[in-house]
Motif scaffolding. Structure first.
Motif, short mmCIF file in Angstrom:
data_model
loop_
_atom_site.label_atom_id
_atom_site.label_comp_id
_atom_site.label_asym_id
_atom_site.label_seq_id
_atom_site.Cartn_x
_atom_site.Cartn_y
_atom_site.Cartn_z
N ASP A 813 -9.60 123.42 87.30
CA ASP A 813 -10.26 122.13 87.08
C ASP A 813 -10.96 122.09 85.73
OD1 ASP A 813 -9.34 121.34 89.53
OD2 ASP A 813 -11.22 121.71 90.60
N ARG A 814 -11.65 123.17 85.37
CA ARG A 814 -12.34 123.21 84.08
C ARG A 814 -11.35 123.21 82.93
NH1 ARG A 814 -16.89 127.78 85.64
NH2 ARG A 814 -18.11 126.48 87.08
N ASN A 815 -10.23 123.92 83.10
CA ASN A 815 -9.22 123.93 82.04
C ASN A 815 -8.64 122.54 81.81
OD1 ASN A 815 -9.53 126.64 81.62
ND2 ASN A 815 -7.63 127.26 82.63
N ILE A 816 -8.35 121.85 82.89
CA ILE A 816 -7.78 120.50 82.75
C ILE A 816 -8.78 119.56 82.10
CG2 ILE A 816 -6.96 118.50 84.05
CD1 ILE A 816 -5.75 120.41 86.08
N THR A 817 -10.04 119.62 82.53
CA THR A 817 -11.07 118.77 81.94
C THR A 817 -11.24 119.07 80.46
OG1 THR A 817 -12.23 118.67 84.05
CG2 THR A 817 -13.48 118.08 82.08
N PHE A 818 -11.30 120.36 80.12
CA PHE A 818 -11.46 120.73 78.71
C PHE A 818 -10.26 120.27 77.88
CE2 PHE A 818 -10.42 123.77 75.36
CZ PHE A 818 -11.54 123.67 74.56
N SER A 819 -9.05 120.44 78.43
CA SER A 819 -7.84 120.09 77.66
C SER A 819 -7.81 118.61 77.32
CB SER A 819 -6.59 120.49 78.45
OG SER A 819 -6.55 121.88 78.67
N TRP A 820 -8.06 117.77 78.32
CA TRP A 820 -8.05 116.33 78.06
C TRP A 820 -9.19 115.93 77.12
CZ3 TRP A 820 -4.02 113.47 78.58
CH2 TRP A 820 -3.07 113.73 79.57
N ALA A 821 -10.38 116.52 77.33
CA ALA A 821 -11.51 116.19 76.47
C ALA A 821 -11.24 116.62 75.03
CB ALA A 821 -12.78 116.86 76.99
N TYR A 822 -10.65 117.80 74.86
CA TYR A 822 -10.36 118.28 73.52
C TYR A 822 -9.37 117.36 72.81
CZ TYR A 822 -7.78 120.67 69.90
OH TYR A 822 -7.14 120.94 68.72
N ASN A 823 -8.26 117.03 73.49
CA ASN A 823 -7.24 116.20 72.83
C ASN A 823 -7.78 114.83 72.47
OD1 ASN A 823 -4.43 117.58 72.79
ND2 ASN A 823 -5.22 118.09 74.82
N ALA A 824 -8.60 114.26 73.35
CA ALA A 824 -9.19 112.95 73.03
C ALA A 824 -10.14 113.07 71.83
CB ALA A 824 -9.93 112.40 74.24
N THR A 825 -10.96 114.12 71.80
CA THR A 825 -11.94 114.30 70.72
C THR A 825 -11.26 114.54 69.38
OG1 THR A 825 -13.54 115.22 72.28
CG2 THR A 825 -13.92 115.64 69.95
N VAL A 826 -10.23 115.39 69.37
CA VAL A 826 -9.58 115.71 68.10
C VAL A 826 -8.85 114.50 67.54
CG1 VAL A 826 -7.33 116.51 68.93
CG2 VAL A 826 -8.36 117.60 66.94
N MET A 827 -8.31 113.65 68.40
CA MET A 827 -7.65 112.43 67.90
C MET A 827 -8.67 111.48 67.28
SD MET A 827 -4.63 111.33 70.55
CE MET A 827 -3.19 112.35 70.80
N VAL A 828 -9.80 111.33 67.95
CA VAL A 828 -10.83 110.44 67.41
C VAL A 828 -11.33 110.97 66.07
CG1 VAL A 828 -13.15 109.55 67.80
CG2 VAL A 828 -11.51 109.57 69.66
N ALA A 829 -11.57 112.30 65.99
CA ALA A 829 -12.06 112.88 64.74
C ALA A 829 -11.03 112.74 63.63
CB ALA A 829 -12.41 114.35 64.96
N ALA A 830 -9.76 112.92 63.95
CA ALA A 830 -8.72 112.79 62.93
C ALA A 830 -8.61 111.35 62.44
CB ALA A 830 -7.38 113.26 63.50
N ILE A 831 -8.66 110.39 63.33
CA ILE A 831 -8.58 108.98 62.95
C ILE A 831 -9.79 108.58 62.10
CG2 ILE A 831 -8.60 106.64 63.86
CD1 ILE A 831 -7.02 107.71 66.26
N ALA A 832 -10.94 109.17 62.43
CA ALA A 832 -12.16 108.84 61.68
C ALA A 832 -12.16 109.44 60.29
CB ALA A 832 -13.38 109.32 62.45
#
Length: 861
Positions: A813-832
């Motif tokens: 559960d923690r791995n899945i939560t971290f994976s989705w949170a990471y991918n969402a964060t890195v996309m936002v940071a890259a777009i910014a």
């Protein structure tokens, strides 16, 4: 008058033009000899039943019902020289035939009867070993089989041995397509890529070292890195496109190629290609140079490639797991053991050297120190220190002696053993366990494939986001270099591999960790069910007690002889192997041998029409010395019953008091009257109390299911701290009782042996405490009654099972939560525009390594 012996049919060879005629003659010959067969016989006949034999084991599919087996066996056994035995539940056929027999004829016969038959893996390898022997060497059963393992492996991939390969799971193959081919990720590729990338990175990030035309030199160095070093990722991307999938490294491949091609465009069409042009490293998109000034991303193309190669080289993801370790732990097929063959009619035994494939049941095998035990058997000579093996009930080496049971896969550390072979090949405990793990692994590959497909969906999403981001940055800032850099960061930063591994690694490590400690899971779905268990019901017999019982007290009704009560109970229980029955029979025999009761008690009590009722009571007609109305003693046959009371209302007086005063009570009745009560002592397993305490500390309620009356069951439960007791439950009502607990909202795990199979079926999770005999009965196909098999005898396996299941689910559960949170964060940071493509690549690899490190926690037991 002698019966005329029919003419023996000539040998039948595969491909013979007169096949049908020969089969008819074989059928007629068998019928004339008195063997009935209701159909034509397809397997080939032989001139003689004498001579060397060969055995085959077939895995069958298409057996509709058990009665069908009889007809198949009759037709096979009607052929001279062939002996066949078919077992319905494992769907397996064992056939013994003369040496040189072609098993394809048997497969054709089964096919003609609507049954699909394939040689088992053991038979396939044995046949390969025989075929690869040199025919000119005169090899016999007493000579060494020198077979090259490489030749065996080659043979397994060709001809008849290709059957095993054809069974490979397609989902597993498709899942592998989504990953980069590990065979291409070689050390030489990494070293060459690193060697050519270093000059590119140094020139890009140290302006003082930038000489005239340095950028063109950097392009020359980057070309082999992009085209050859990154080829595994490009190949994975092309393979995924060809199959309509998205390879997990597809985004990285696109990023590498895009950075390389963009740099070539800048060199050709902008000032970046001029002799005195210099590059300044920039880490934020809003600081990128305009298009006409040019900007190169060769450092990104090389850096992403090298970092990916390093990350994949350090990655521990591998298909080599417990099954491969089991195969490596087994002795090679060509390894030889000293065998003592006993000769009928002569007392002498001769010692010969035989390979593993030729060991048979009944042989006496000598296993010296340093060798692996190749069979299941019982020690008949010697003492030795035996290691636990990869999968074992004990976790420490143990000292074995005469009469000790040993199993295939264990190594003799010290000493030497002489073992009487009980099971070989596919019938050993290790082979049965391997099939169970293999089935769980195949189901896991299917779920891994589904999760990997879900993770691969990030790739088209990332590419779409990158394209939209490029357009938006171009429209808003007008800087194509900045737009390209931010889009490149999106592609380099997404981590679909981390998402794909978030579940797969933890589940695989968990299943293998449990298996190494003697606990087998049906599939990974059981882990989720186990993590939510809040109630554990133990069946008392076979789980909490030692299983060896002894007679504690014998209380007879007034006017009855207690010795006679004991003898009748022992006679009624004679045919059962239950621990209660063994205790009664043992006590009755001891009393008989000691002469207890005098001449009034018969030395032997005859029992006829013996039977066991649905509630477990023993019935039968016994011959007893009884007094008639005139006081004379004569032998009379009466109906007797041995039964267990479920509640106190079933007994009166001193028998009622005796039934609650000690251990498990049994009542002896004949001629319609209860004559006495026998109580049995049942020892508690040493770790039962600590295991129950562990469960209670985890917040799990514990219950005990027992046939005994409530006072007796409660007294036993108090010794180990069980919370609730379900007492007085007859065997036929036990499943209903477990279902009632479940329907009240509890998540139930039922722990018991094969005597409570129906209870295991109705619980949320059925935990089977298995013995050697139970393992023989485990079917190779799905069995919904058993989700977990415990090979160990200690009760502590149950809390360990629940604790590990909860930890694995938390990790997942923690791995899945971290994976989705990471991918969402890195996309936002890259777009910014705050994330450089190189930094995005480092974060992506860091996320994958973190997921893998966290998943390794599932290995801790």
């Amino acid at each position: 008058m002698e019966r005329e012996i029919p003419e023996q049919p000539r040998p039948l060879m595969l491909g013979d033009d007169s096949l049908d005629d020969a089969l008819r003659r074989a059928h007629d010959a068998a019928k004339a000899a008195g063997v009935e067969s209701d159909g034509p016989v397809d397997p080939e006949d032989h001139d003689s039943a004498e001579g060397p034999k060969v055995s085959f084991s077939f895995e069958l599919a298409g057996l509709d019902d058990a009665p069908q087996i009889r007809g198949l066996e009759d037709r096979l056994n009607a052929v001279r020289g062939i002996q066949a035995r078919i077992i319905y539940e494992p769907a397996t056929a064992w056939v013994t035939a003369p040496a040189g027999y072609d098993p394809r004829v048997l497969e054709e016969f089964f096919a003609s009867q609507g049954v699909s038959a394939h040689l088992s893996d053991v038979s396939l390898r044995r046949r390969a070993a025989a075929q690869l022997k040199s025919p000119s060497s005169g090899t016999t059963r007493r000579t060494r089989s020198r077979v090259d393992r490489k030749l065996l492996d080659r043979a397994k991939l060709a001809g008849r041995l290709g059957v095993a390969v054809a069974k490979e799971d397609k989902d597993e193959e498709n899942a592998e397509v989504l990953f980069t081919a590990r065979s291409l990720l070689t050390r030489s590729r990494l070293l060459v890529s690193l060697l050519f990338s270093l000059p590119v990175l140094l020139l890009s990030y140290v302006p003082a070292w930038q000489f005239p035309y340095w950028q063109w030199a950097a392009l020359v160095c980057a070309t082999p890195v992009v085209l050859w070093g990154a080829w595994p990722f490009h190949r994975a991307m092309l393979g995924g496109i060809r199959r309509g999938m998205s390879a997990l490294d597809g985004a990285s491949s696109v990023a590498i190629l895009a950075a390389y091609l963009w740099s070539i465009m800048m060199l050709v069409f902008t000032a970046a290609g001029s002799p005195g042009w210099q590059s300044q490293p920039r880490w934020f998109a809003f600081r990128h140079a305009p298009l006409d000034a040019g900007e190169l991303f060769l450092d990104v193309a090389c850096g992403v490639t090298v970092l990916l190669l390093v990350g994949r080289a350090l990655s521990k993801r591998s298909r080599a797991g417990l099954l491969e370790e089991i195969s490596a732990h087994q002795p090679p097929l060509e390894s030889e053991y000293e065998v003592f063959e006993r000769h009928r009619g002569r007392g002498a035994a001769s010692a010969v050297k035989l390979p593993v494939t030729e060991l048979n049941e009944g042989d006496d095998v000598v296993v010296p120190a340093g060798r692996v035990i190749p069979v299941d058997g019982r020690v008949i000579g010697g003492t030795a220190l035996v290691g636990p093996g990869l999968i074992a009930k004990e976790r420490e080496p143990r000292q074995v002696k005469v009469s000790s049971a040993v199993h295939a896969g264990s190594a003799v550390l010290e000493g030497q053993l002489k073992i009487r072979v009980l099971r070989t090949g596919h019938r050993t405990q290790l082979a049965l366990i391997r099939r169970w793990i293999d089935r769980a692994t195949r189901r896991h590959h299917h779920s891994t494939y589904l999760s990997t497909r879900t993770a691969s969906g990030l790739i088209p999403l990332a590419i779409t986001v990158a394209v939209l981001n490029f357009g938006m940055w171009w429209l808003i800032s007008g800087n194509l270099n900045a737009a390209f850099a931010t889009s490149l960061s999106v592609l380099a930063g997404v981590a679909p591999v981390a998402l794909a591994l978030s579940t797969a690694l933890a589940v695989r490590h968990g299943i293998e960790a449990l298996a190494r400690h003697g606990i087998l899971l049906r599939d990974e779905n059981v882990l989720r069910q186990l993590s939510s268990i809040d109630t554990v019901i133990f069946n008392r017999v076979g789980t909490l007690s030692e299983g060896k019982m002894s007679v504690e007290t014998v209380v007879a009704e007034r006017g009855e002889n207690p010795e006679l009560v004991l003898r009748v109970a022992g006679a009624l229980a004679m045919e059962s192997d239950h621990p209660v029955s063994r205790a009664l029979v043992h006590a009755a025999r001891e009393a008989r041998d000691s002469g207890a009761g005098g001449d009034e008690i018969p030395h032997w009590i005859e029992v006829t029409h013996a039977g066991i009722g649905e509630d477990g009571q023993f019935t039968g007609l016994v011959t007893l010395p009884l007094k008639d109305a005139e006081g004379e003693i004569s032998s009379r046959q009466v109906e007797a019953t041995l039964w267990r009371p479920n509640n106190m209302s079933e007994l009166r007086g001193r028998l009622a008091a005796a039934a609650v005063a000690g251990g498990t009570p049994l009542v002896v009745r004949w001629k319609g009257r209860d004559r006495g009560v026998i109580t049995l002592h049942d020892s508690v397993k040493p770790d039962a109390a600590s295991a129950v305490d562990d469960l209670e500390m985890m917040g799990v309620s514990t219950m005990m299911l027992s046939r005994d009356t409530y006072p007796v069951a409660r007294r036993f439960a108090d010794r180990i701290g069980i919370s609730a007791v379900l007492a007085g439950i007859a065997p036929s009502r036990k499943p209903r009782t477990v279902r009632a607990v479940h329907t009240r909202g509890a998540k139930v795990a039922m722990v018991g042996d094969n005597s409570v199979t129906e209870c295991l079926r109705v619980a949320d999770v059925g935990v089977l405490v298995a013995s050697d005999g139970t393992l023989e009965q485990l079917r190779q196909d799905d069995d919904s009654a058993v989700e977990v098999v415990v090979l160990r005898e200690d009760v502590s396996a149950v809390p360990q099972l629940l604790r590990l299941a909860r930890r694995i689910i938390r990790v997942i559960d923690r791995n899945i939560t971290f994976s989705w949170a990471y991918n969402a964060t890195v996309m936002v940071a890259a777009i910014a525009g705050v994330l450089h493509p190189m930094a995005a690549t480092v974060l992506m690899l860091g996320a994958s390594v973190l997921i893998e490190t966290r998943s390794n926690q599932a290995r801790r037991f």
